[in-house]
Motif scaffolding. Sequence first.
Motif, short mmCIF file in Angstrom:
data_model
loop_
_atom_site.label_atom_id
_atom_site.label_comp_id
_atom_site.label_asym_id
_atom_site.label_seq_id
_atom_site.Cartn_x
_atom_site.Cartn_y
_atom_site.Cartn_z
N ASN A 132 0.86 -1.18 0.00
CA ASN A 132 0.00 0.00 0.00
C ASN A 132 0.90 1.24 0.00
N LEU A 133 0.30 2.40 0.01
CA LEU A 133 1.08 3.63 -0.07
C LEU A 133 2.07 3.76 1.09
N LEU A 134 1.64 3.37 2.29
CA LEU A 134 2.51 3.46 3.46
C LEU A 134 3.68 2.49 3.35
N SER A 174 -6.47 9.69 -0.56
CA SER A 174 -7.64 10.54 -0.34
C SER A 174 -8.36 10.77 -1.66
N GLY A 175 -9.51 11.41 -1.59
CA GLY A 175 -10.29 11.67 -2.79
C GLY A 175 -11.41 10.67 -2.97
N ASP A 176 -12.21 10.91 -3.98
CA ASP A 176 -13.39 10.07 -4.22
C ASP A 176 -13.05 8.74 -4.87
N THR A 177 -11.86 8.63 -5.44
CA THR A 177 -11.48 7.42 -6.16
C THR A 177 -10.27 6.77 -5.51
N SER A 178 -10.34 5.45 -5.36
CA SER A 178 -9.20 4.68 -4.89
C SER A 178 -8.49 4.11 -6.11
N ALA A 179 -7.26 4.53 -6.32
CA ALA A 179 -6.51 4.14 -7.52
C ALA A 179 -5.32 3.27 -7.13
N LEU A 191 -5.85 1.10 -11.89
CA LEU A 191 -7.10 0.42 -11.59
C LEU A 191 -7.87 1.26 -10.57
N THR A 192 -9.06 1.67 -10.92
CA THR A 192 -9.80 2.59 -10.05
C THR A 192 -11.12 1.99 -9.59
N ALA A 193 -11.58 2.51 -8.45
CA ALA A 193 -12.89 2.15 -7.91
C ALA A 193 -13.32 3.29 -6.99
N PRO A 194 -14.61 3.52 -6.84
CA PRO A 194 -15.06 4.56 -5.91
C PRO A 194 -14.57 4.26 -4.50
#
Length: 243
Positions: A132-134, A174-179, A191-194
Amino acid sequence: MKPVMIIGGTDSSGGAGLTRDAFVAQRFGCQVLPIVTAVTAQSNDMVFDTRLMPTELIISQIEAALATTNPAAIKIGMLGNEETADTVSHAIRGQSCPLVLDPVLKSSSGRQLMSGQFPGSLLSRAHLVTPNLLEAAALSGQPLAETDTQIAIQAEWFLSHGAQAVLIKGGHGSGDTSADHLFAVSEQHILTAPRLEATTMRGTGCALATAIACGLAQGNGLHLACKVAKTFVHDCLRKAGNL
């Protein structure tokens, strides 16, 4: 049923680890070869205790599983320390099937689950690494990525250390989309999803990596395996609030 070797820790709450892995593999119609590296005592809120398995026992588990059948894919989760990681790397050295490495560094509640440096012996063997990002920031020694350019720089660190591909997951963003950003030598995809802010369930990283490993075991290409796995995890969370 395609056999998938899953190497990782147990979770007494059932929220993550080998229990979650086995559930996901069953949903994908795969047989599980479970290899226990650690036993953890944890709830949804905290880790109470952990115990690493003796390296001799880890080797025996892997040898017994390989004597039973050859895995079509391998997924590696919690390792605990460098010695265990090197033990696992050596024990599976003869396997050429796809290897999905999920670098478990901390629990969702923040408890450290990996001591020492994450060894290159497994990074260089991985067909896909799924930080993940961390985790991507911690392993690459860089600040938390906030832009696509920064994510690409961190992805290059994994590729330069021998991984064939890396999927940097955006669930902690953060934001409306998890990429999720997939980088390989010859391809790149987003790959995106709400984003589902209300569902902060444990075990999603385990589930995603296992779902990808199952897809690869069944012959899917890397991009398709990652896409199907992300849709699976997202749909489970959206429909039921958990996996």
